[in-house]
Design an enzyme around this catalytic site. Sequence first.
Site, short mmCIF file in Angstrom:
data_model
loop_
_atom_site.label_atom_id
_atom_site.label_comp_id
_atom_site.label_asym_id
_atom_site.label_seq_id
_atom_site.Cartn_x
_atom_site.Cartn_y
_atom_site.Cartn_z
N LEU A 87 48.01 36.73 52.86
CA LEU A 87 49.01 36.27 51.88
C LEU A 87 50.25 37.15 51.91
O LEU A 87 51.36 36.67 51.71
CB LEU A 87 48.40 36.29 50.48
CG LEU A 87 47.51 35.11 50.11
CD1 LEU A 87 47.00 35.26 48.68
CD2 LEU A 87 48.29 33.82 50.25
N ASP A 106 47.74 54.21 50.79
CA ASP A 106 46.40 53.83 50.33
C ASP A 106 46.46 53.68 48.82
O ASP A 106 46.83 54.63 48.11
CB ASP A 106 45.41 54.94 50.74
CG ASP A 106 43.98 54.63 50.33
OD1 ASP A 106 43.76 53.70 49.52
OD2 ASP A 106 43.08 55.33 50.83
N GLY A 148 47.24 43.75 47.37
CA GLY A 148 46.48 44.71 48.18
C GLY A 148 45.08 44.95 47.65
O GLY A 148 44.81 44.82 46.46
N SER A 194 40.94 36.46 41.26
CA SER A 194 40.21 35.53 42.14
C SER A 194 39.28 34.62 41.35
O SER A 194 38.78 34.98 40.27
CB SER A 194 39.39 36.35 43.14
OG SER A 194 38.52 35.50 43.86
N ASN A 195 39.02 33.47 41.95
CA ASN A 195 38.01 32.55 41.40
C ASN A 195 36.62 33.20 41.40
O ASN A 195 35.72 32.70 40.72
CB ASN A 195 38.00 31.26 42.21
CG ASN A 195 37.42 31.42 43.60
OD1 ASN A 195 36.22 31.31 43.81
ND2 ASN A 195 38.28 31.72 44.58
N TYR A 249 32.79 42.20 44.50
CA TYR A 249 34.22 41.89 44.64
C TYR A 249 34.72 41.17 43.39
O TYR A 249 35.76 41.55 42.80
CB TYR A 249 34.42 41.03 45.90
CG TYR A 249 35.74 40.32 45.97
CD1 TYR A 249 36.94 41.02 46.10
CD2 TYR A 249 35.81 38.92 45.93
CE1 TYR A 249 38.16 40.35 46.17
CE2 TYR A 249 37.01 38.24 46.01
CZ TYR A 249 38.18 38.97 46.12
OH TYR A 249 39.39 38.30 46.18
N LYS A 278 37.56 42.29 40.40
CA LYS A 278 38.69 41.51 39.88
C LYS A 278 38.60 41.37 38.36
O LYS A 278 39.63 41.34 37.68
CB LYS A 278 38.74 40.13 40.57
CG LYS A 278 39.06 40.18 42.06
CD LYS A 278 40.47 40.71 42.32
CE LYS A 278 40.84 40.62 43.79
NZ LYS A 278 42.19 41.15 44.07
P1 NAI Z 1 43.73 40.19 52.99
O1 NAI Z 1 42.42 40.88 53.09
O2 NAI Z 1 44.22 39.44 54.16
O3 NAI Z 1 44.85 41.24 52.57
C1 NAI Z 1 44.59 42.35 51.73
C2 NAI Z 1 45.40 43.52 52.24
O4 NAI Z 1 45.12 44.64 51.41
C3 NAI Z 1 45.06 43.93 53.69
O5 NAI Z 1 46.20 43.89 54.50
C4 NAI Z 1 44.49 45.32 53.56
O6 NAI Z 1 44.84 46.18 54.63
C5 NAI Z 1 45.10 45.79 52.24
N1 NAI Z 1 44.29 46.83 51.64
C6 NAI Z 1 42.94 46.88 51.52
N2 NAI Z 1 42.55 48.04 50.98
C7 NAI Z 1 43.69 48.75 50.74
C8 NAI Z 1 43.94 50.01 50.20
N3 NAI Z 1 42.95 50.84 49.78
N4 NAI Z 1 45.22 50.43 50.10
C9 NAI Z 1 46.22 49.63 50.53
N5 NAI Z 1 46.05 48.41 51.06
C10 NAI Z 1 44.79 47.98 51.16
O7 NAI Z 1 43.63 39.22 51.70
P2 NAI Z 1 44.57 37.99 51.34
O8 NAI Z 1 43.86 36.75 51.65
O9 NAI Z 1 45.93 38.21 51.84
O10 NAI Z 1 44.56 38.10 49.75
C11 NAI Z 1 45.54 38.86 49.06
C12 NAI Z 1 45.03 39.13 47.65
O11 NAI Z 1 44.76 37.91 46.98
C13 NAI Z 1 43.75 39.97 47.62
O12 NAI Z 1 43.81 40.86 46.52
C14 NAI Z 1 42.67 38.93 47.37
O13 NAI Z 1 41.57 39.50 46.67
C15 NAI Z 1 43.41 37.91 46.52
N6 NAI Z 1 42.88 36.57 46.67
C16 NAI Z 1 43.13 35.85 47.81
C17 NAI Z 1 42.63 34.58 47.96
C18 NAI Z 1 42.97 33.75 49.14
O14 NAI Z 1 42.55 32.58 49.15
N7 NAI Z 1 43.68 34.22 50.15
C19 NAI Z 1 41.78 33.98 46.91
C20 NAI Z 1 41.59 34.82 45.76
C21 NAI Z 1 42.12 36.06 45.65
C1 15L Z 2 38.86 35.01 47.60
O1 15L Z 2 38.88 35.69 46.58
C2 15L Z 2 39.08 35.63 48.93
O2 15L Z 2 39.99 36.68 48.88
C3 15L Z 2 39.50 34.62 49.99
O3 15L Z 2 39.36 35.21 51.27
C4 15L Z 2 38.67 33.34 49.91
O4 15L Z 2 37.33 33.64 50.19
C5 15L Z 2 38.78 32.77 48.50
O5 15L Z 2 38.46 33.72 47.51
C6 15L Z 2 37.90 31.54 48.30
O6 15L Z 2 37.08 31.56 47.38
O7 15L Z 2 38.07 30.57 49.03
#
Ligand code: NAI
Ligand code: 15L
Length: 264
Positions: free
Chosen positions: A13, A49, A70, A109-110, A134, A138
């Site tokens: 994202l 971090d 993040g 998150s859901n 996880y 959240k």
């Molecule tokens: P992703 O895993 O691709 O990106 C998360 C980023 O956070 C990664 O680039 C990672 O390097 C960074 N990260 C992890 N630990 C870290 C730390 N200690 N310090 C700094 N950076 C750190 O996940 P995505 O899909 O981009 O999701 C973004 C956010 O949205 C996350 O918080 C995720 O939980 C939330 N989310 C995403 C969903 C989706 O459908 N993509 C659904 C629900 C929630």
């Molecule tokens: C999340 O919270 C995750 O970050 C994402 O990778 C998907 O698994 C999403 O939920 C989902 O439920 O589809």
Amino acid sequence: MQRILITGAAGGLGRVMREKLKPLAETIRLSDISDMGEAGPNEEIVRCDLGDEAAVLDLVEGCDAIIHLGGVSVEQSFDKILNGNIKGVYNLYEAARAHGHPRIVFASSNHTIGFYTQDQRLTPDMPMKPDGLYGVSKCFGEAMASLYHSKFGQETAIVRIGSCFPEPANYRMLSTWMSFDDFTALIGRCLSVPRLGCPIIWGASDNDRGWWDNSAAGFLGWRPKDNAEVYAASVLAKDGPLAADDPNAIYQGGMFTRDPIHKT
Ligand code: NAI
Ligand code: 15L
């Protein structure tokens, strides 16, 4: 706005929002623990971090808003989740408190409610039912947002994202999908509405098969435009019909409900 901070900028994202949020601020500060490439025009890159309190304090200085993406984004061991999602969120809210309370969009998150079944229709005031560590992290983030709002007036949009990907990838995502454009528009509303408060918002497109009632967030003026149903025929051709005991057909959190408690 002068400067927006995006955490998690190297993630799925984060990479999308790096482009889409450009029009919202003169400068976008991008941060992640992983490589984000070179800074483009009007970009600042800060490798950091989230578990490092001093680094996060510096990271937030001078930012007018924070899009907090993040952290650990799937089920993992408690130690990994602890650093990014528990310490990280605490560090972020403390840094925001020190630097004038920039508005925060928190990617929840859901999976905070994943153990509700798919025949249940949810409003944001219903009790959490996380489906793993996880999801619990959240819930912690949402509680921090609420605490800092009550104690200090910190405003946060708690966005319980469903599945934000280019397209819905399976049967369950026909209910949980949110398009990148709808998320971008939601962030825009969260940053521009005169008074935000600390609402819980369901991060989903206008899906025919949706489970979540967003009427409490109507004051934002956000009207999602996309609908996963457009993809239903192709998704169901690949992923359906599901067995009656398939978690993707029973629980809102789908397969996350089946994850073990990871030890490493
Ligand atoms: P992703 O895993 O691709 O990106 C998360 C980023 O956070 C990664 O680039 C990672 O390097 C960074 N990260 C992890 N630990 C870290 C730390 N200690 N310090 C700094 N950076 C750190 O996940 P995505 O899909 O981009 O999701 C973004 C956010 O949205 C996350 O918080 C995720 O939980 C939330 N989310 C995403 C969903 C989706 O459908 N993509 C659904 C629900 C929630
Ligand atoms: C999340 O919270 C995750 O970050 C994402 O990778 C998907 O698994 C999403 O939920 C989902 O439920 O589809």
